[in-house]
Write an enzyme that holds these catalytic residues in place. Structure first.
Site, mmCIF file in Angstrom:
data_model
loop_
_atom_site.group_PDB
_atom_site.id
_atom_site.type_symbol
_atom_site.label_atom_id
_atom_site.label_comp_id
_atom_site.label_asym_id
_atom_site.label_seq_id
_atom_site.Cartn_x
_atom_site.Cartn_y
_atom_site.Cartn_z
ATOM 1 N N HIS A 228 5.421 -2.905 -0.070
ATOM 2 C CA HIS A 228 5.250 -3.236 1.346
ATOM 3 C C HIS A 228 4.307 -4.419 1.485
ATOM 4 C CE1 HIS A 228 1.558 -1.068 0.507
ATOM 5 N NE2 HIS A 228 1.049 -1.580 1.616
ATOM 6 N N ASP A 230 1.207 -5.574 4.147
ATOM 7 C CA ASP A 230 0.367 -4.992 5.191
ATOM 8 C C ASP A 230 0.653 -5.689 6.526
ATOM 9 O OD1 ASP A 230 -0.791 -3.416 3.260
ATOM 10 O OD2 ASP A 230 -2.551 -4.704 2.996
ATOM 11 N N HIS A 284 3.252 -5.630 -2.239
ATOM 12 C CA HIS A 284 2.451 -4.929 -3.242
ATOM 13 C C HIS A 284 2.756 -3.437 -3.198
ATOM 14 C CE1 HIS A 284 0.068 -5.171 0.474
ATOM 15 N NE2 HIS A 284 -0.554 -4.056 0.109
ATOM 16 N N ARG A 294 -6.260 9.143 -9.166
ATOM 17 C CA ARG A 294 -6.712 7.807 -8.767
ATOM 18 C C ARG A 294 -7.159 7.840 -7.311
ATOM 19 N NH1 ARG A 294 -4.125 3.266 -6.151
ATOM 20 N NH2 ARG A 294 -5.241 1.335 -6.671
#
Length: 364
Positions: A228, A230, A284, A294
């Site tokens: 996607h 941002d 990204h 994570r």
């Protein structure tokens, strides 16, 4: 560890255990799952000289920003002024939120059309290609004299999380100050009035999101966050040392190396419109780890909802460029991405026809 997911077909959550039959809701297309071993090699920019007003350091930083943002819109910054102890405290305190029993987390789940609250795999919005993560998000208003973040934590989590609220109040204040510095640097790199973007965003609002990515035995089938761009203006991210952020440039995915003392900066679609496409909002994603959990802390900078998004006149006049994008407001783009469209590489291109159909009198 299991990932809790709210399935639309059931009013109660379904706990997904590590199992051979991996749920199809989390399976992503093969084209999105291409593995990478290459690093992005984005510039690492020392902000100390720029903040102190050193001309040589400013020119060098602006050159690095210009090169990175013209290509993919990602760079990292050090000596950014954000206390490392505050960053670590933010990680430690949010762990307690994600470790709450599921029934308690569901009491402050994100409401339809909103962005604040807890979400498990965004299953409140989507039914396929679900991300393997949990999130906790809330808003921050920079010019609000009241500690709005503290009040939010207190209202949804109770007084037991008062300390966490203060940690994130301070974290958001630090992020806001850094974002205004970055906007000044972006303006210098574009050759326009240094204060232009700073003044544009000074009364803006932001979204803080904490991400938790559990380990996944079937990590080759799913993603922590899908590909996607941002839709916001500027993103300031700190990722832990596990890594997982990847950027698509030159027709390949490239990993962004985790740096404990650095913050990752990337541009969003709104800023791409604010600079008439000179700088890029890049595709990204986040991959998940088979064995290790994570975490990341993400601060999304947005203009005030009713401000008109358009490039500065001196940028357009000096370059002689034609407009790449029509005027719009952040409130319209936020409405589009929260209720009508799943952000991807074509968000802006899809947004403008929707805006025209929703507002036939728009000045396009």
């Amino acid at each position: 560890m299991s990932l809790s997911v709210l399935m639309e077909s059931s009013p109660s959550p379904v706990l997904l255990q590590k199992q051979s039959a991996f749920p199809t809701e989390f399976v992503w297309p093969r084209g999105d799952l291409v593995h990478t071993q290459e690093e992005l090699n984005e510039p690492l920019i020392d902000l100390e000289g720029f903040i102190k007003g050193d001309d040589e350091a400013t020119a060098h930083a602006a050159e690095l920003v210009r090169a990175a943002c013209s290509k993919h819109g990602f760079f990292q910054v050090t000596n950014h002024g954000v206390d490392s102890k505050l960053i670590q405290a933010a990680y430690q305190d949010i762990d307690a939120v994600f470790k709450l029993p599921l029934d308690k987390k569901l009491r402050f789940k994100r409401k339809p059309g909103g962005f604040s609250g807890y979400s498990a795999a965004h299953s409140d919005r989507y039914s396929s290609k679900l991300p393997w993560k949990e999130t906790f998000s809330f808003g921050y208003r920079g010019l609000d004299s009241n500690p709005s973040v503290v009040h939010y934590f207190r209202s949804v989590l109770g007084e037991d999380f008062d300390h966490t609220g203060w940690i994130y109040q301070k974290y958001c204040e630090s992020m806001r100050e850094l974002s205004l510095v970055i906007f000044e640097l972006l303006a210098v790199s574009l050759g326009i009035d240094r204060s232009h973007y700073r003044e544009f965003f000074e009364d803006g609002n932001s979204i803080m999101r904490c991400n938790y990515y559990p380990p996944c035995e079937n990590s080759g089938l799913t993603l922590g966050t899908g590909p996607h761009c941002d839709p916001t203006s500027l993103t300031i991210l700190h990722q832990d040392q596990v890594g997982g952020l990847e950027v698509f440039t030159n027709n390949k995915w490239h990993a962004v190396r985790p740096r404990q003392d650095a913050l990752v900066i990337n541009l969003g679609d709104t800023f791409m419109a604010l600079c008439n496409g000179r700088y890029k909002s890049c595709l990204h994603r986040a991959v998940v780890n088979r064995e290790r959990e994570r975490r990341s802390l993400v601060y999304f900078v947005c203009p005030k909802e009713d401000k008109v998004v358009r490039p500065p006149q001196d940028l357009m006049y000096r370059s002689g460029e034609t407009r790449e994008y029509p005027d719009f407001t952040w409130s319209d783009l936020l409405e589009f991405t929260q209720n009508h469209y799943r952000a991807d590489v074509s968000t802006l291109q899809s947004f403008f026809p929707w805006l025209l159909s929703s507002n036939p009198t728009s000045n396009f």
